[in-house]
Motif scaffolding. Structure first.
Motif, PDB file in Angstrom:
ATOM      1  N   GLU A   3     -55.441  23.998  44.614  1.00  0.00           N
ATOM      2  CA  GLU A   3     -56.953  24.370  45.034  1.00  0.00           C
ATOM      3  C   GLU A   3     -57.350  23.708  46.435  1.00  0.00           C
ATOM      4  N   ALA A   4     -56.888  22.304  46.468  1.00  0.00           N
ATOM      5  CA  ALA A   4     -57.051  21.282  47.828  1.00  0.00           C
ATOM      6  C   ALA A   4     -56.359  21.886  48.948  1.00  0.00           C
ATOM      7  N   SER A   5     -54.992  22.153  48.568  1.00  0.00           N
ATOM      8  CA  SER A   5     -54.176  22.401  49.654  1.00  0.00           C
ATOM      9  C   SER A   5     -54.633  24.012  50.221  1.00  0.00           C
ATOM     10  N   LEU A   6     -54.999  24.778  49.194  1.00  0.00           N
ATOM     11  CA  LEU A   6     -55.552  25.951  49.741  1.00  0.00           C
ATOM     12  C   LEU A   6     -56.721  26.009  50.736  1.00  0.00           C
ATOM     13  N   TRP A   7     -57.523  25.108  50.089  1.00  0.00           N
ATOM     14  CA  TRP A   7     -58.770  24.673  51.194  1.00  0.00           C
ATOM     15  C   TRP A   7     -58.260  24.348  52.707  1.00  0.00           C
ATOM     16  N   GLU A   8     -57.212  23.409  52.569  1.00  0.00           N
ATOM     17  CA  GLU A   8     -56.689  22.818  53.680  1.00  0.00           C
ATOM     18  C   GLU A   8     -56.180  23.847  54.457  1.00  0.00           C
ATOM     19  N   SER A   9     -55.219  24.658  54.019  1.00  0.00           N
ATOM     20  CA  SER A   9     -54.404  25.440  54.658  1.00  0.00           C
ATOM     21  C   SER A   9     -55.523  26.796  55.242  1.00  0.00           C
ATOM     22  N   LEU A  10     -56.552  26.867  54.596  1.00  0.00           N
ATOM     23  CA  LEU A  10     -57.417  28.024  54.999  1.00  0.00           C
ATOM     24  C   LEU A  10     -58.166  27.538  56.164  1.00  0.00           C
ATOM     25  N   GLY A  11     -58.299  26.069  56.316  1.00  0.00           N
ATOM     26  CA  GLY A  11     -58.965  25.511  57.355  1.00  0.00           C
ATOM     27  C   GLY A  11     -58.229  25.563  58.702  1.00  0.00           C
ATOM     28  N   GLN A  12     -56.888  25.685  58.488  1.00  0.00           N
ATOM     29  CA  GLN A  12     -55.918  25.435  59.541  1.00  0.00           C
ATOM     30  C   GLN A  12     -55.428  26.926  60.207  1.00  0.00           C
ATOM     31  N   VAL A  13     -55.714  27.852  59.527  1.00  0.00           N
ATOM     32  CA  VAL A  13     -55.428  29.156  59.980  1.00  0.00           C
ATOM     33  C   VAL A  13     -56.554  30.135  60.494  1.00  0.00           C
ATOM     34  N   SER A  14     -56.145  31.248  61.354  1.00  0.00           N
ATOM     35  CA  SER A  14     -57.159  31.889  62.189  1.00  0.00           C
ATOM     36  C   SER A  14     -57.881  32.897  60.805  1.00  0.00           C
ATOM     37  N   ALA A  15     -58.769  33.531  61.454  1.00  0.00           N
ATOM     38  CA  ALA A  15     -59.483  34.473  60.553  1.00  0.00           C
ATOM     39  C   ALA A  15     -58.667  35.590  60.001  1.00  0.00           C
ATOM     40  N   SER A  16     -57.758  35.932  60.973  1.00  0.00           N
ATOM     41  CA  SER A  16     -56.636  37.126  60.712  1.00  0.00           C
ATOM     42  C   SER A  16     -55.775  36.802  59.709  1.00  0.00           C
ATOM     43  N   GLU A  17     -55.412  35.439  59.533  1.00  0.00           N
ATOM     44  CA  GLU A  17     -54.244  35.099  58.745  1.00  0.00           C
ATOM     45  C   GLU A  17     -54.763  34.349  57.334  1.00  0.00           C
ATOM     46  N   THR A  18     -56.163  34.362  57.204  1.00  0.00           N
ATOM     47  CA  THR A  18     -56.873  33.993  55.924  1.00  0.00           C
ATOM     48  C   THR A  18     -56.259  34.799  54.627  1.00  0.00           C
TER      49      THR A  18
END
Length: 41
Positions: A3-18
Motif C-alpha cells: 500500500e505504501a508503494s502504491l501511494w508513492e507510485s500514484l504520486g509520481q504518475v500523471s492523472a492519465s496513468e493513475t
C-alpha cells in the motif's frame, strides 16, 4: 507492491496513468490471494 508503494507510485504518475498503476496493484493482490487459496487446499 504494498500500500505504501502504491501511494508513492500514484504520486509520481500523471492523472492519465493513475488507472493503470491502480489496476496493476489490484492485479498483483488478486494473484497473491489466488495463490494463497490454492496453497491451502
Amino acid at each position: 507492491m504494498n500500500e505504501a508503494s502504491l501511494w508513492e507510485s500514484l504520486g509520481q504518475v500523471s492523472a492519465s496513468e493513475t488507472g493503470q498503476v491502480f489496476r496493476d496493484f489490484l492485479r498483483g493482490h488478486v494473484r497473491e490471494m489466488i495463490c494463497e487459496v490454492i496453497a491451502t487446499r
